[in-house]
Design a protein around this motif. Structure first.
Motif, PDB file in Angstrom:
ATOM      1  N   LEU A 191      36.307 -58.347 -20.471  1.00 24.86           N
ATOM      2  CA  LEU A 191      36.142 -59.793 -20.417  1.00 24.86           C
ATOM      3  C   LEU A 191      34.672 -60.153 -20.592  1.00 24.86           C
ATOM      4  O   LEU A 191      33.786 -59.328 -20.360  1.00 24.86           O
ATOM      5  N   PRO A 192      34.370 -61.385 -20.990  1.00 23.34           N
ATOM      6  CA  PRO A 192      32.990 -61.777 -21.268  1.00 23.34           C
ATOM      7  C   PRO A 192      32.058 -61.652 -20.063  1.00 23.34           C
ATOM      8  O   PRO A 192      32.421 -62.025 -18.954  1.00 23.34           O
ATOM      9  N   TRP A 193      30.866 -61.138 -20.334  1.00 20.19           N
ATOM     10  CA  TRP A 193      29.820 -61.076 -19.325  1.00 20.19           C
ATOM     11  C   TRP A 193      28.491 -60.895 -20.036  1.00 20.19           C
ATOM     12  O   TRP A 193      28.454 -60.476 -21.203  1.00 20.19           O
ATOM     13  N   VAL A 194      27.431 -61.256 -19.362  1.00 23.39           N
ATOM     14  CA  VAL A 194      26.078 -61.125 -19.892  1.00 23.39           C
ATOM     15  C   VAL A 194      25.199 -60.510 -18.813  1.00 23.39           C
ATOM     16  O   VAL A 194      25.543 -60.502 -17.641  1.00 23.39           O
ATOM     17  N   GLN A 195      24.055 -60.018 -19.275  1.00 27.50           N
ATOM     18  CA  GLN A 195      23.102 -59.420 -18.337  1.00 27.50           C
ATOM     19  C   GLN A 195      21.728 -59.956 -18.661  1.00 27.50           C
ATOM     20  O   GLN A 195      21.349 -60.089 -19.822  1.00 27.50           O
ATOM     21  N   ASP A 196      20.957 -60.306 -17.609  1.00 24.01           N
ATOM     22  CA  ASP A 196      19.591 -60.798 -17.811  1.00 24.01           C
ATOM     23  C   ASP A 196      18.659 -59.663 -18.158  1.00 24.01           C
ATOM     24  O   ASP A 196      18.846 -58.543 -17.793  1.00 24.01           O
ATOM     25  N   PRO A 215      41.979 -60.592 -15.879  1.00 26.29           N
ATOM     26  CA  PRO A 215      42.488 -61.253 -17.091  1.00 26.29           C
ATOM     27  C   PRO A 215      43.164 -62.597 -16.805  1.00 26.29           C
ATOM     28  O   PRO A 215      43.001 -63.551 -17.575  1.00 26.29           O
ATOM     29  N   VAL A 216      43.880 -62.697 -15.706  1.00 28.07           N
ATOM     30  CA  VAL A 216      44.507 -63.964 -15.342  1.00 28.07           C
ATOM     31  C   VAL A 216      43.427 -64.988 -14.988  1.00 28.07           C
ATOM     32  O   VAL A 216      43.495 -66.151 -15.407  1.00 28.07           O
ATOM     33  N   ALA A 217      42.421 -64.562 -14.246  1.00 29.05           N
ATOM     34  CA  ALA A 217      41.321 -65.463 -13.883  1.00 29.05           C
ATOM     35  C   ALA A 217      40.653 -66.012 -15.138  1.00 29.05           C
ATOM     36  O   ALA A 217      40.418 -67.221 -15.247  1.00 29.05           O
ATOM     37  N   TRP A 218      40.360 -65.157 -16.096  1.00 30.39           N
ATOM     38  CA  TRP A 218      39.695 -65.603 -17.318  1.00 30.39           C
ATOM     39  C   TRP A 218      40.575 -66.584 -18.095  1.00 30.39           C
ATOM     40  O   TRP A 218      40.092 -67.607 -18.596  1.00 30.39           O
ATOM     41  N   ALA A 219      41.872 -66.319 -18.170  1.00 31.63           N
ATOM     42  CA  ALA A 219      42.789 -67.227 -18.870  1.00 31.63           C
ATOM     43  C   ALA A 219      42.800 -68.602 -18.193  1.00 31.63           C
ATOM     44  O   ALA A 219      42.802 -69.637 -18.875  1.00 31.63           O
ATOM     45  N   ARG A 250      28.622 -62.956  -5.445  1.00 27.66           N
ATOM     46  CA  ARG A 250      27.702 -61.831  -5.251  1.00 27.66           C
ATOM     47  C   ARG A 250      26.288 -62.350  -5.020  1.00 27.66           C
ATOM     48  O   ARG A 250      25.988 -63.512  -5.248  1.00 27.66           O
ATOM     49  N   SER A 251      25.416 -61.474  -4.623  1.00 27.98           N
ATOM     50  CA  SER A 251      24.020 -61.850  -4.408  1.00 27.98           C
ATOM     51  C   SER A 251      23.359 -62.163  -5.752  1.00 27.98           C
ATOM     52  O   SER A 251      23.833 -61.738  -6.812  1.00 27.98           O
ATOM     53  N   GLY A 252      22.265 -62.895  -5.681  1.00 27.04           N
ATOM     54  CA  GLY A 252      21.498 -63.200  -6.891  1.00 27.04           C
ATOM     55  C   GLY A 252      21.014 -61.934  -7.577  1.00 27.04           C
ATOM     56  O   GLY A 252      20.986 -61.850  -8.808  1.00 27.04           O
ATOM     57  N   GLU A 253      20.667 -60.931  -6.774  1.00 29.91           N
ATOM     58  CA  GLU A 253      20.206 -59.660  -7.342  1.00 29.91           C
ATOM     59  C   GLU A 253      21.313 -58.980  -8.142  1.00 29.91           C
ATOM     60  O   GLU A 253      21.068 -58.440  -9.224  1.00 29.91           O
ATOM     61  N   GLU A 254      22.524 -58.981  -7.605  1.00 26.02           N
ATOM     62  CA  GLU A 254      23.656 -58.370  -8.326  1.00 26.02           C
ATOM     63  C   GLU A 254      23.882 -59.077  -9.656  1.00 26.02           C
ATOM     64  O   GLU A 254      24.094 -58.439 -10.687  1.00 26.02           O
ATOM     65  N   ARG A 255      23.883 -60.387  -9.631  1.00 29.96           N
ATOM     66  CA  ARG A 255      24.099 -61.148 -10.867  1.00 29.96           C
ATOM     67  C   ARG A 255      23.035 -60.814 -11.901  1.00 29.96           C
ATOM     68  O   ARG A 255      23.336 -60.624 -13.073  1.00 29.96           O
ATOM     69  N   LYS A 256      21.792 -60.758 -11.455  1.00 32.07           N
ATOM     70  CA  LYS A 256      20.686 -60.526 -12.390  1.00 32.07           C
ATOM     71  C   LYS A 256      20.704 -59.114 -12.964  1.00 32.07           C
ATOM     72  O   LYS A 256      20.552 -58.930 -14.167  1.00 32.07           O
ATOM     73  N   PHE A 257      20.889 -58.124 -12.115  1.00 31.36           N
ATOM     74  CA  PHE A 257      20.734 -56.749 -12.571  1.00 31.36           C
ATOM     75  C   PHE A 257      22.017 -56.064 -13.016  1.00 31.36           C
ATOM     76  O   PHE A 257      21.965 -55.098 -13.774  1.00 31.36           O
ATOM     77  N   VAL A 258      23.172 -56.548 -12.579  1.00 29.29           N
ATOM     78  CA  VAL A 258      24.444 -55.930 -12.959  1.00 29.29           C
ATOM     79  C   VAL A 258      25.129 -56.731 -14.051  1.00 29.29           C
ATOM     80  O   VAL A 258      25.838 -56.186 -14.887  1.00 29.29           O
ATOM     81  N   GLY A 259      24.907 -58.036 -14.049  1.00 30.99           N
ATOM     82  CA  GLY A 259      25.512 -58.916 -15.036  1.00 30.99           C
ATOM     83  C   GLY A 259      26.371 -59.970 -14.370  1.00 30.99           C
ATOM     84  O   GLY A 259      26.663 -59.887 -13.173  1.00 30.99           O
ATOM     85  N   HIS A 260      26.750 -60.981 -15.156  1.00 31.77           N
ATOM     86  CA  HIS A 260      27.574 -62.062 -14.626  1.00 31.77           C
ATOM     87  C   HIS A 260      28.389 -62.696 -15.750  1.00 31.77           C
ATOM     88  O   HIS A 260      28.118 -62.472 -16.927  1.00 31.77           O
ATOM     89  N   VAL A 261      29.365 -63.466 -15.360  1.00 29.40           N
ATOM     90  CA  VAL A 261      30.225 -64.165 -16.311  1.00 29.40           C
ATOM     91  C   VAL A 261      29.506 -65.440 -16.746  1.00 29.40           C
ATOM     92  O   VAL A 261      29.070 -66.219 -15.896  1.00 29.40           O
ATOM     93  N   PRO A 262      29.368 -65.657 -18.051  1.00 27.39           N
ATOM     94  CA  PRO A 262      28.694 -66.872 -18.517  1.00 27.39           C
ATOM     95  C   PRO A 262      29.370 -68.126 -17.956  1.00 27.39           C
ATOM     96  O   PRO A 262      30.590 -68.194 -17.861  1.00 27.39           O
ATOM     97  N   GLU A 263      28.548 -69.089 -17.591  1.00 22.99           N
ATOM     98  CA  GLU A 263      28.978 -70.393 -17.100  1.00 22.99           C
ATOM     99  C   GLU A 263      29.729 -70.356 -15.774  1.00 22.99           C
ATOM    100  O   GLU A 263      30.312 -71.361 -15.362  1.00 22.99           O
ATOM    101  N   SER A 264      29.726 -69.202 -15.089  1.00 28.77           N
ATOM    102  CA  SER A 264      30.314 -69.167 -13.745  1.00 28.77           C
ATOM    103  C   SER A 264      29.344 -69.844 -12.785  1.00 28.77           C
ATOM    104  O   SER A 264      28.134 -69.847 -13.002  1.00 28.77           O
ATOM    105  N   LEU A 265      29.888 -70.438 -11.750  1.00 28.87           N
ATOM    106  CA  LEU A 265      29.056 -71.006 -10.700  1.00 28.87           C
ATOM    107  C   LEU A 265      28.605 -69.862  -9.799  1.00 28.87           C
ATOM    108  O   LEU A 265      29.240 -68.805  -9.767  1.00 28.87           O
TER     109      LEU A 265
END
Length: 161
Positions: free
Chosen positions: A156-161, A37-41, A54-69
């Motif tokens: 907190l916000p996240w999306v999944q491909d 929560p502090v990170a998101w704020a 995380r690995s590209g596979e983790e981001r794709k299949f588990v999800g990621h925070v929008p607009e994160s690098l």
């Protein structure tokens, strides 16, 4: 505390000042750690950049925070250490201040991102923090993640491909 450290702390948001002090007290080899929560704020307030390590596979299949690098600390299913991590991190943070950028590193549970933060600190990054708990959180007694902590647990916000 040295004058340089005191001046450095005065430039950081209060949450990061506190994180840096806790890290110094604990002997951590990087700037410190913050909860999701502090990170998101901080990200929402434009005070920090979120970097998913995380690995590209983790981001794709588990999800990621929008607009994160994204700069993988390790790659593939075997999680082979990325030997170019520090160079890639510097390149991704170039338009955010390079090695002086306030960067919050996120992994699955906060362990790999701590290692990545340590490597970044050793390479001269001055404001790299670990996102404690990570994206999925710690594994519980039932061998599940996300039941008691982590980015997703906090809603907190996240999306999944």
């Amino acid at each position: 505390m040295s004058v340089e450290v005191e001046e450095d702390l005065a430039l950081l948001p209060p949450a990061l000042e506190e994180a840096r002090i806790r890290a110094a007290d604990a002997g951590w080899p990087y700037a410190g750690g913050v909860t999701p929560p502090v990170a998101w704020a901080l990200v929402q307030g434009g005070q920090a950049v979120l970097v998913d390590v995380r690995s590209g596979e983790e981001r794709k299949f588990v999800g990621h925070v929008p607009e994160s690098l994204h700069v993988a600390w390790a790659t593939g299913t075997a999680l082979t250490r990325n030997p170019r991590f520090v160079r890639e991190l510097e390149a991704r943070l170039a338009k955010h201040g390079g090695k002086d950028a306030v960067a919050l590193l996120l992994c699955r549970s906060g362990k790999r991102s701590a290692l990545a933060a340590e490597a970044a600190a050793k390479a001269g990054f001055t404001h790299v923090f670990n996102v404690l708990e990570g994206f999925e959180g710690e594994i519980d007694a039932r061998q599940h993640r996300g039941a008691s902590d982590g980015w997703r647990f906090h809603g907190l916000p996240w999306v999944q491909d």
